[in-house]
Scaffold this motif. Sequence first.
Motif, short mmCIF file in Angstrom:
data_model
loop_
_atom_site.label_atom_id
_atom_site.label_comp_id
_atom_site.label_asym_id
_atom_site.label_seq_id
_atom_site.Cartn_x
_atom_site.Cartn_y
_atom_site.Cartn_z
N GLY A 118 -0.59 3.63 -5.44
CA GLY A 118 -1.85 4.29 -5.10
C GLY A 118 -2.44 3.66 -3.85
O GLY A 118 -2.92 4.35 -2.93
N SER A 121 -0.38 4.61 -0.84
CA SER A 121 -0.61 6.01 -0.49
C SER A 121 -1.95 6.20 0.20
O SER A 121 -2.08 6.97 1.15
CB SER A 121 -0.53 6.84 -1.77
OG SER A 121 -0.93 8.15 -1.50
N ALA A 122 -2.97 5.46 -0.27
CA ALA A 122 -4.31 5.65 0.31
C ALA A 122 -4.43 4.99 1.67
O ALA A 122 -5.03 5.54 2.58
CB ALA A 122 -5.34 5.09 -0.65
N GLU A 129 2.53 8.61 1.92
CA GLU A 129 1.81 9.42 0.95
C GLU A 129 2.74 10.47 0.34
O GLU A 129 2.75 10.72 -0.86
CB GLU A 129 0.65 10.11 1.66
CG GLU A 129 -0.46 10.51 0.72
CD GLU A 129 -1.58 11.17 1.48
OE1 GLU A 129 -1.62 11.01 2.71
OE2 GLU A 129 -2.38 11.84 0.84
N ARG A 201 -5.66 5.78 -5.83
CA ARG A 201 -5.72 6.39 -4.51
C ARG A 201 -7.06 7.07 -4.30
O ARG A 201 -7.71 6.89 -3.26
CB ARG A 201 -4.58 7.39 -4.38
CG ARG A 201 -4.57 8.13 -3.07
CD ARG A 201 -3.34 9.02 -2.98
NE ARG A 201 -3.47 9.92 -1.86
CZ ARG A 201 -4.16 11.06 -1.87
NH1 ARG A 201 -4.76 11.42 -2.99
NH2 ARG A 201 -4.26 11.80 -0.81
#
Lengths: 314, 520, 276
Positions: A118, A121-122, A129, A201
Motif C-alpha cells: 500500500g 503504491s501510494a 501502482e 494506500r
Amino acid sequence: MMRMVALRLLLTLPILLGVSIVAFVLMRALPGDFAQASAGTTTISPEALDQLRRNLGLDRPVWEQYLAWLARALSGDLGTSFATKRPVLGELVPRFMVTAELTLVAGAMALALGGATGLASARLRGRVEWIVRGWNSLLLAVPNFVVATLVVLLFGLYFPTIGIFNYVPFATDPLGNLASMVLPGISLALTVSVTISENTRAAILEVASQDYVMVARAKGLSRGTILRDYLGRNALTPVITVAGLQLAALLGGSILIETIFTIPGMGQYLFDSVTTRDYPAIQGIVLVAATVVLLVNVAVDIAYARVDARVSYD
Amino acid sequence: MYEPAHGVAILARRDALRLALATGALGLAGPALAQGAPRRGGRLTIGADADPIGLDPVTITAFSSYDFTSLLYTGLLRWNAEMKVEPDLATGFEQPDDKTYVFRLRDGVKFHNGQAFDAGDVKHTFDRILAPASASPSATIFASVKSVTVVDRLTVRFDLHAPSAAFLSYLATNPTGAIVPRGVDGLNTAPVGTGPFSFVSYEPNQQFVLKGNPDYYERGQPYLDQVVFRFFKDQASLTSALRSRAIDMTWFKDPKVSAQVVRTSPDLVSAPGKTTRTFPVWINMKAPPLSDVRVRRALSLATDRAACLQTVLGGSGKVAAMVPESHVGGYDGVGEMPYYRTDAAAARRLLAEAGHPNGIDLGDYLVVAANPLDVACAQILQQQWAAAGIKVAIKPMETAPLIAMWLKGEYPTLLSVALSWSPDPDAIVSRISSMHPQGKGAGMADATLDAMIVAARSILDRGKRAEAYMAIQRHVAENAYCLDIYQYPLRWEAWWSYAKGYVPLAANIRSFVRTAWIDK
Amino acid sequence: MIEAFRRPGQRGRTMVAIGLAMLLVLLLVVALGPSIAPYDPTRTSPDSLAGPSAAHLLGTDSIGRDLLSRLIVGGRGTLLITFVAVAMALSAGLVLGLASGYVGGKLDLVVMRVLDVVFAFPVFLLAIAVVAALGPTVRNLVITIAIVYTPTMARVVRGPVLGVKRWDHVEAARSVGVGELSIALRHVLPLVVSPILVQTSLTLANTIFTVTALSFLGLGPPPPDPNWGSMLADARQFMELAPLTVVAPACAIVFASLTFVVLANGLRELLDVGGR
C-alpha cells in the motif's frame, strides 16, 4: 459514546443465545448420535447403546438438555466432551490459542505485506501502482486453501526432506512452533493483505491532501514527521478496524488451513466434533467462535462511529 | 493333527496350547532372528491418523483406540505372526468337556501399578464385560460365557452355554479379551494393564507417549525404551512426516500412496500384510426388484471384480467372497465362484427374464464418504452396472448414520460398508443369517443357510470348519445375497529400515512393536 | 498499455472489458459444458494418474477419468451453483436491506439482529449441518450459500439507504404526499445500484471460494459429479504422482475468481464507488 458501547455489548448477549440455540437444535437434527458414531461397525446390543446414551444424558428431552447446558455454561462450565471425557473448556482453550496464534501470525504478515504494498503504491505511483493492483487482484482470486495445497505440492515435489507438517506446541519449542506457522500463515495472509494494502494506500493519499499537512509542511516539518504524526492519530484507525474485521474472517478460514497443514486448532476441532457428534464440544466451539466474531464486530462498529459522526445507531 | 509345512509344525490349536511352552516365547523366533541381534533402548515414533477414544478395553468401541490398548494390555491368549492363537497370560488350558475351559495362569506377572496379576483379575474383567451397566461391546461376543470361576490364585475356569469354536479367537483378540486389574477405576484416561508398554502421557491431537515395561513377562522384551505416537490428520501429512523422518513408521489407507512413498527411498520398507477385510455391497432384499434372485445375479454378472481391484487398489489385494483369506475357510480370490465371471450380456438377459427388458434403476447406493477407496470403487461399479442397464445414484454418507441404517435394514437398495477385522469368520457370515438383526433387516429368509451358519459355529476341527465356510460362501454367491468385490489389508504399513523386528499383524494391531528395536 | 491506466475512467473501462471477456469464457463453459468435453467425465478406466498425452490432454485422475472433461463439466456445475446462490442472496439482501434501512425503527433492529446471528454463525458448521441433515445435494449447497451471503448483501444495501432517507428531496417528496413505497423505489433504489453491483462481483468471487471450499471439505455434490473443490481434495493424496490433478483445478478456480475480482475493481473505478 460509552452508552453506545454498553448497548452494543449488551446486544451481543441475545445474539449469542440465539446462536447457541440454533447450534444445539441443528446438531440434534443430524442423524445419528455419539453413541452410534463411536461404535462404528462393531456390533453393540441396543441395550448397551441405550445405556451409553443414558450415561451421557442423551435420553432426556432436548429442551431439558439445552437448559442444563445453559445453566452450566453461565457459571463457566462448558460441560465434558463425550469423546475424551475431559472438560470442554480444557480442550477448547489450547486449541483456541493455536488458532488465535495462527490468526495473529497471519494478521501480522498481512499487515506487513499489505502495508508495504500500500505504501509503495501510494508513494511511488505510476507503474508500481499498476503492479500492486495486479498483484492484489491475483491474491484476491486465489482462495487460501488453494494456496496452501499448492505450497504443500511445491515442497513435496522439490523439497521433500523439509518437514512442513511439523507443528509443535509453543511451550515445547517456541522457535519450532513459529517456524511451523510460517507456511500456513502465508496462505492465510495473502488474501487479507489486499484489503490492508488498499486501505493503507487510501489513508496515505488522504494524508497527502490535507490542509493540515500543507500547513505543517509550510511550517517546515519534515514529511516523515507529518506522516508519523497523522498516521499515529487518525489514518491508522480505519486500517486497524479493517484488520480487525479480517481477523474474524481469518478465524473462519482457518478450518481449511488447519486441515491441510494439520494444525490442531479450533477449526479442525469443530470438524472432528461434528463427525463424532460430540455435542458439548460443538456447543463450546460455536459459543467461543461466535463471541469472538461478535466482539470484533462491535469493536469495528465503534471505530467506524468514531470516524464518521454522521452514522448513528438508534 | 501334525501337518509339517516349511519345517514348522502347524498344530491344531488345542494341542499347541497343551504343549504349552516352558520357553514362553513361541512366535518370537521368526522376525527377530532374520535381522541380527536386537539392541536395547531407543524410541520408536509411529504416525497415527486418529486419536484414541477411550483406553478402557472393556468399554471402548472405536477402532482408533486399538493401537494403544494392544500395547498397554494383554489377554489370556494372543495372535502370533502366522495368525494362530498362542498363550499369553495363560500358559495353557484344559478342556474337561466341550463347554468348559480351565486356564492355567502365568505366575509373577504385575500390572503397571505394581499390583500382582491373578485369577481374580480375570474374573473381574469378564464380570465387568458381561454386566449391562458397562455397556461393553464385548458383551455380545462373550454372550456364550455362562460363568467365570476362580479355582485358585493361578487357575480360572470358564463355563459356556454351548460349544464355541470362536471362543479362543476372541480371547486372543485385543482389546476384546484384554485383562484389566480389579480395584482400579478410570482406565479410560489412566490405563493400567499387563502389556509390554505402560502409559506415560497423552496430549490430544499431538502425541501419545508410552514407555517400556521393565516387568513385562516376556523375557527380553520390550527392547524399546519409549514408543511415541504422533497424530496426523491425513495421508498427505503422514507421507511427509515419514519421508522427513519425523516418524519412523506408519500405515496408509491407500496402496498407491504407500507404493509412492516407498519408491522415494531404498531404505523404506513396506509390508501390506494379509488381506483382512472385504469390500461388500450389501443388498436390501425385502422388496422388488432385489427380492428377485435373478436381478441380484444380474448385478453380480455385471460386476468386473478384477477391474475394480486393478483400478482402485492397483492390484494390491484379491477378488473376494464373504470371508477374507486370513480366516479359516477364507476365499483365495482364485477359485471358481458362481456368477463371478463378468458378462454384461448375460446380465441383461437375466434382467429381461425378470421382467426388466429395458434395464432397471436401483436408486441410491449408499457409501461411506470418509473412505476414498470405497467411494472410488462405487463409482467404478456404477459404470460397470450401467453397461448392463442397471442405474444407481451414488450417495456418500457420514459413517454413523449409514451404519445405523445398515444395521436396521433401512437403506433403499444397496449399501457398502466394509467390516472391520474380526477374529472369527462367524462374526462375518452370521450377519447374513435371518436370525441376526442385520440379516433380518435385509430381508434374509434362507433356512438352509441359517442351518449351515449355526453348524459351522461349533465345528472344532479346523479343516472341516474351512470346508463349511467355503460352502457357505458359495451358497451366498449362488444366491447373490451380498456382493463381495475385493479383499485387502486394512492398511498398508511402511517404515524405515532402521526399525527392525517389526511384523505387521493381520489382526491390525501393532502387537509386534514389542519385538521391535531401533538400529541407528 | 500503461497509458490506458493513467485516467481513472479509462482504467475502469479497460478492467471491465477484460473482466467481461473472461466472464464470456466462463459463460461459454456453463452453456456448452458437456458438448465440448472430449470424454464423459464419469467414465473410469484402469489408466489412472496418467500424465498429459494425445488421448488425455491434461492426463487422468486416480480412477482413470479424463481431467480436461472433468474440469469443463465441473466448471459448469461450480459456476451454476455460484450464480444461482448469489442471485438468491442478492434478492433476499435487497428486500431485507431496503425494508430494514428505509423503515428503520424496530424492524431494522430485529432484522439486523437476526442477520447478525446468521453472520456470527460459523459458515462451515452451517454447511456441515445442512449437508448431514438434508443430504449433500446441489440444492442444499445453493441454499446454504445463499443464507451465508444474505447478511452481507443486506448490509451493503442498508448503508446508503440509511443515509439517503434523510435527504432533502426525499423529505420534499414525502411532504408533497408521494407514497413511501414509491419513494423507496424511485429515489432510494437507484442509489444503491452502484455499491450493489460492486458488492455482487465481490460476492461472486467469494462464493466461488466458499463453494469450492465446501466441496473440498466433502460437503458439496456427491461423486461422481465433477466439481473443482472435490477434484482438488481428491487429488491431494496423489499430488506428487500426478501434480496436474492439483494444478489444473487450482488454475480453474483462480481464473473464475479472477474474472469477478477484475470486474469488481473495474466497476468500482468506473462508478467511483470508493471503499467497500
